[in-house]
Design a protein around this motif. Structure first.
Motif, mmCIF file in Angstrom:
data_model
loop_
_atom_site.group_PDB
_atom_site.id
_atom_site.type_symbol
_atom_site.label_atom_id
_atom_site.label_comp_id
_atom_site.label_asym_id
_atom_site.label_seq_id
_atom_site.Cartn_x
_atom_site.Cartn_y
_atom_site.Cartn_z
ATOM 1 N N LYS A 184 0.843 -1.190 0.000
ATOM 2 C CA LYS A 184 0.000 0.000 0.000
ATOM 3 C C LYS A 184 0.879 1.242 0.000
ATOM 4 O O LYS A 184 1.769 1.384 0.832
ATOM 5 C CB LYS A 184 -0.908 -0.002 1.228
ATOM 6 N N ARG A 185 0.644 2.121 -0.950
ATOM 7 C CA ARG A 185 1.462 3.319 -1.088
ATOM 8 C C ARG A 185 0.764 4.530 -0.495
ATOM 9 O O ARG A 185 -0.440 4.525 -0.280
ATOM 10 C CB ARG A 185 1.780 3.577 -2.560
ATOM 11 N N SER A 186 1.535 5.558 -0.265
ATOM 12 C CA SER A 186 1.000 6.779 0.322
ATOM 13 C C SER A 186 0.352 7.635 -0.755
ATOM 14 O O SER A 186 0.845 7.732 -1.884
ATOM 15 C CB SER A 186 2.124 7.561 1.019
ATOM 16 N N LEU A 187 -0.767 8.245 -0.400
ATOM 17 C CA LEU A 187 -1.501 9.132 -1.309
ATOM 18 C C LEU A 187 -1.950 10.351 -0.526
ATOM 19 O O LEU A 187 -2.573 10.221 0.529
ATOM 20 C CB LEU A 187 -2.706 8.407 -1.912
ATOM 21 N N ARG A 188 -1.625 11.529 -1.029
ATOM 22 C CA ARG A 188 -1.964 12.789 -0.358
ATOM 23 C C ARG A 188 -2.950 13.588 -1.193
ATOM 24 O O ARG A 188 -2.996 13.478 -2.415
ATOM 25 C CB ARG A 188 -0.704 13.631 -0.114
ATOM 26 N N CYS A 189 -3.722 14.419 -0.505
ATOM 27 C CA CYS A 189 -4.674 15.297 -1.171
ATOM 28 C C CYS A 189 -3.914 16.427 -1.860
ATOM 29 O O CYS A 189 -2.972 16.990 -1.299
ATOM 30 C CB CYS A 189 -5.685 15.851 -0.172
ATOM 31 N N ARG A 190 -4.342 16.784 -3.075
ATOM 32 C CA ARG A 190 -3.646 17.827 -3.819
ATOM 33 C C ARG A 190 -3.910 19.214 -3.248
ATOM 34 O O ARG A 190 -3.122 20.131 -3.466
ATOM 35 C CB ARG A 190 -4.079 17.796 -5.279
ATOM 36 N N SER A 191 -5.006 19.391 -2.540
ATOM 37 C CA SER A 191 -5.359 20.715 -2.019
ATOM 38 C C SER A 191 -4.769 20.954 -0.636
ATOM 39 O O SER A 191 -4.077 21.947 -0.406
ATOM 40 C CB SER A 191 -6.880 20.871 -1.985
ATOM 41 N N CYS A 192 -5.046 20.054 0.302
ATOM 42 C CA CYS A 192 -4.631 20.267 1.695
ATOM 43 C C CYS A 192 -3.411 19.440 2.083
ATOM 44 O O CYS A 192 -2.913 19.594 3.209
ATOM 45 C CB CYS A 192 -5.779 19.944 2.642
ATOM 46 N N GLU A 193 -2.940 18.531 1.205
ATOM 47 C CA GLU A 193 -1.759 17.698 1.444
ATOM 48 C C GLU A 193 -1.905 16.783 2.652
ATOM 49 O O GLU A 193 -0.916 16.386 3.254
ATOM 50 C CB GLU A 193 -0.500 18.565 1.602
ATOM 51 N N HIS A 194 -3.127 16.435 3.013
ATOM 52 C CA HIS A 194 -3.333 15.459 4.079
ATOM 53 C C HIS A 194 -3.273 14.050 3.497
ATOM 54 O O HIS A 194 -3.536 13.837 2.318
ATOM 55 C CB HIS A 194 -4.684 15.676 4.772
ATOM 56 N N ASN A 195 -2.945 13.084 4.330
ATOM 57 C CA ASN A 195 -2.844 11.698 3.904
ATOM 58 C C ASN A 195 -4.232 11.132 3.651
ATOM 59 O O ASN A 195 -5.086 11.128 4.541
ATOM 60 C CB ASN A 195 -2.138 10.853 4.964
ATOM 61 N N VAL A 196 -4.463 10.667 2.429
ATOM 62 C CA VAL A 196 -5.684 9.945 2.110
ATOM 63 C C VAL A 196 -5.492 8.457 2.364
ATOM 64 O O VAL A 196 -6.379 7.772 2.860
ATOM 65 C CB VAL A 196 -6.087 10.203 0.645
ATOM 66 N N SER A 197 -4.335 7.940 2.039
ATOM 67 C CA SER A 197 -3.993 6.549 2.285
ATOM 68 C C SER A 197 -2.548 6.487 2.759
ATOM 69 O O SER A 197 -1.658 7.027 2.104
ATOM 70 C CB SER A 197 -4.177 5.710 1.015
ATOM 71 N N LYS A 198 -2.326 5.848 3.877
ATOM 72 C CA LYS A 198 -0.989 5.742 4.447
ATOM 73 C C LYS A 198 -0.403 4.362 4.146
ATOM 74 O O LYS A 198 -1.120 3.360 4.151
ATOM 75 C CB LYS A 198 -1.037 5.960 5.965
ATOM 76 N N PRO A 199 0.908 4.287 3.911
ATOM 77 C CA PRO A 199 1.528 2.990 3.607
ATOM 78 C C PRO A 199 1.764 2.160 4.852
ATOM 79 O O PRO A 199 2.894 1.947 5.273
ATOM 80 C CB PRO A 199 2.842 3.403 2.934
ATOM 81 N N GLU A 200 0.682 1.674 5.453
ATOM 82 C CA GLU A 200 0.810 0.872 6.657
ATOM 83 C C GLU A 200 1.028 -0.589 6.286
ATOM 84 O O GLU A 200 0.599 -1.051 5.227
ATOM 85 C CB GLU A 200 -0.441 1.025 7.516
ATOM 86 N N TYR A 201 1.670 -1.318 7.171
ATOM 87 C CA TYR A 201 1.940 -2.728 6.906
ATOM 88 C C TYR A 201 0.674 -3.562 7.008
ATOM 89 O O TYR A 201 0.482 -4.504 6.254
ATOM 90 C CB TYR A 201 2.990 -3.271 7.890
ATOM 91 N N ASN A 202 -0.197 -3.235 7.936
ATOM 92 C CA ASN A 202 -1.402 -4.020 8.136
ATOM 93 C C ASN A 202 -2.493 -3.520 7.204
ATOM 94 O O ASN A 202 -2.962 -2.396 7.344
ATOM 95 C CB ASN A 202 -1.863 -3.905 9.588
ATOM 96 N N PRO A 203 -2.944 -4.307 6.211
ATOM 97 C CA PRO A 203 -3.968 -3.809 5.286
ATOM 98 C C PRO A 203 -5.339 -3.669 5.927
ATOM 99 O O PRO A 203 -6.191 -2.975 5.388
ATOM 100 C CB PRO A 203 -3.969 -4.867 4.179
ATOM 101 N N GLY A 204 -5.587 -4.340 7.045
ATOM 102 C CA GLY A 204 -6.868 -4.222 7.712
ATOM 103 C C GLY A 204 -6.883 -3.176 8.798
ATOM 104 O O GLY A 204 -7.682 -3.256 9.731
ATOM 105 N N SER A 205 -6.029 -2.178 8.687
ATOM 106 C CA SER A 205 -5.945 -1.157 9.718
ATOM 107 C C SER A 205 -7.191 -0.283 9.730
ATOM 108 O O SER A 205 -7.820 -0.039 8.702
ATOM 109 C CB SER A 205 -4.695 -0.289 9.487
ATOM 110 N N ILE A 206 -7.518 0.242 10.911
ATOM 111 C CA ILE A 206 -8.697 1.105 11.030
ATOM 112 C C ILE A 206 -8.440 2.447 10.362
ATOM 113 O O ILE A 206 -9.338 3.034 9.762
ATOM 114 C CB ILE A 206 -9.054 1.287 12.517
ATOM 115 N N LYS A 207 -7.216 2.942 10.410
ATOM 116 C CA LYS A 207 -6.915 4.233 9.796
ATOM 117 C C LYS A 207 -7.141 4.188 8.292
ATOM 118 O O LYS A 207 -7.587 5.150 7.702
ATOM 119 C CB LYS A 207 -5.467 4.622 10.097
ATOM 120 N N PHE A 208 -6.844 3.050 7.683
ATOM 121 C CA PHE A 208 -7.047 2.923 6.242
ATOM 122 C C PHE A 208 -8.524 3.063 5.900
ATOM 123 O O PHE A 208 -8.893 3.730 4.945
ATOM 124 C CB PHE A 208 -6.500 1.580 5.775
#
Length: 422
Positions: A210-234
């Protein structure tokens, strides 16, 4: 969905040992159970046997003669590369060569300079002691000999002038393309590259990251490259797709500069709550208003409509519906119900032209600006106001909360056509 650290995934060559890919269509193979085995060597009992099958192209391991297994998680045979030992010797040889080149770059020149605290730093003995304490083998010295004795001996490949002749059936019988592998199937397994489909064997599935993806406007993380794919943050970071109404263009009349045309937008409610949509001119600040607890009654308007502003890039005027459009909650069973809708909404037929389940088609009138040249993209905008229900419970509030949200929507249905001769 397997959680592995990067070091262990690298040691497994980035492949899963339990999942397999179909060599015919590259989909994931599934385990099927049967009480009948095609292998005569196995005892004929009433126990179940398992084989791999593809639900997309109907390919099975029985098509290539792979025997059935007595366990669902059995050790499925994988065809190994016949040149595996030769490739392994090449890798071991060039690993040592790479270590020698790295040691030559890190070796400092024998020049008296100030700043050394000890002779170990001057002659590079610190790295040697650290490797010895860690139990690692010592680096081969970069001496005058080009091929030191500690390098493993490798057998160089020799080109052969003799080529295996083609069979007589290649010239006498017409080819059957269903039994010949394609380029994609051969590149999927470059070690074997079977010519016929009877030589295809399933391969272990590659790991995904899973790769990191940021918003183009506010630069907040939309998807974080976490090791656990079933994470709640995802799941939380990608929740906007499941709570914001979906807008799609269904049909529109030919776009002419300075002329009004109708456009029909399809609105879909992806949530499990009743949603009321309202349309207003685009706003400069599209922020949510007050928050209220969800009750049985429809939500009330809780934000003030900001003053319309001129948005850059918009070259069309739009006539927005005055009355709101109510969308019922999403129902998966309604997609297969052709008897009609049970919801009784008093819609204006001039605004809502079609409705089914949690979807509705709304009519808008847009007028492109005068002076637009043929081929120019038509862009119009409006503010969409909808209710968002937050079902996440907190320590302070344990009941679902409703918040009124407002977002600016920009739509480009098409290009300006040429003038029509009257």
């Amino acid at each position: 969905m397997e959680h592995l650290p990067s070091a262990e995934a690298k040691m497994k060559k980035n492949r899963c040992f339990t999942c397999f890919d179909c060599p015919n269509c590259f989909h994931t193979l599934s385990v099927r159970a049967t009480t009948r085995s095609l292998d005569d060597s196995q005892p004929k009992t009433s126990s179940k046997h398992y084989y791999l099958a593809c639900f997309f192209c109907r390919w099975t391991t029985r098509d290539v003669g792979i025997p059935d297994q007595v366990a669902a998680t059995g050790n499925w045979p994988v065809k190994e590369n016949p040149h595996q030992e030769l490739l392994t010797s090449f890798l071991d040889h060039y690993k040592i060569v790479a270590m020698r080149e790295r040691s030559e770059k890190e070796k400092k020149p024998f020049v008296l300079r100030r700043g050394y605290t000890s002779y170990t730093e001057k002659f590079g003995l610190t790295n040697m002691i650290a490797r010895k304490r860690a139990g690692l083998p010592s680096l081969p010295l970069a001496g005058k000999d080009i091929n030191p004795a500690n390098l493993p001996a490798i057998t160089p490949c020799v080109a052969s002038e003799t080529v295996e002749p083609l069979s007589d059936t290649f010239f006498t019988e017409p080819p059957d393309l269903t039994k010949i592998t394609t380029i994609s199937q051969r590149h999927a397994n470059p070690m074997l590259q079977a010519v016929s489909t009877s030589g295809l064997h399933p391969q272990h599935r590659h790991f995904y990251i899973k790769r990191s993806l940021r918003c183009r406007s506010c630069e907040h993380n939309v998807s974080k490259p976490e090791y656990n794919p079933g994470s709640i943050k995802f799941k939380i970071q990608l929740a906007a797709y499941y709570h914001m109404p979906e807008i799609r263009v269904m049909t529109f009349e030919p776009l002419m500069a300075g002329r009004s045309c109708e456009i029909i937008l399809k609105l879909t409610n992806p949530t499990l709550h009743l949603t009321s949509l309202q349309f207003s001119p685009p706003a400069k600040n599209n922020k949510g208003g007050s928050v209220e607890v969800v009750s049985g009654d429809p939500p009330k308007k809780s934000i003030d409509v900001p003053q319309p502003v001129v948005v850059e890039g918009v070259n069309s005027k739009i006539e927005l519906p005055i009355c709101p459009v109510v969308l019922p909650p999403r129902d998966d069973a309604a997609e297969y119900d052709d008897t009609g809708d049970t919801h009784n909404f008093q819609d204006d037929p001039k605004i809502v032209v079609w409705r089914k389940g949690n979807k509705a088609a709304v009519k808008f009138i847009i007028t492109p600006d005068d002076g637009l040249q043929p081929g120019t993209d038509v862009i119009f905008s409006f503010a969409l106001e909808y209710g968002y229900v937050n079902t996440m419970q907190t320590v302070e509030v344990k009941q679902p909360q409703r918040a009124e949200m407002q977002v600016n929507v920009f739509i480009a249905p098409g290009k300006i056509l040429g003038a029509i001769e009257e």
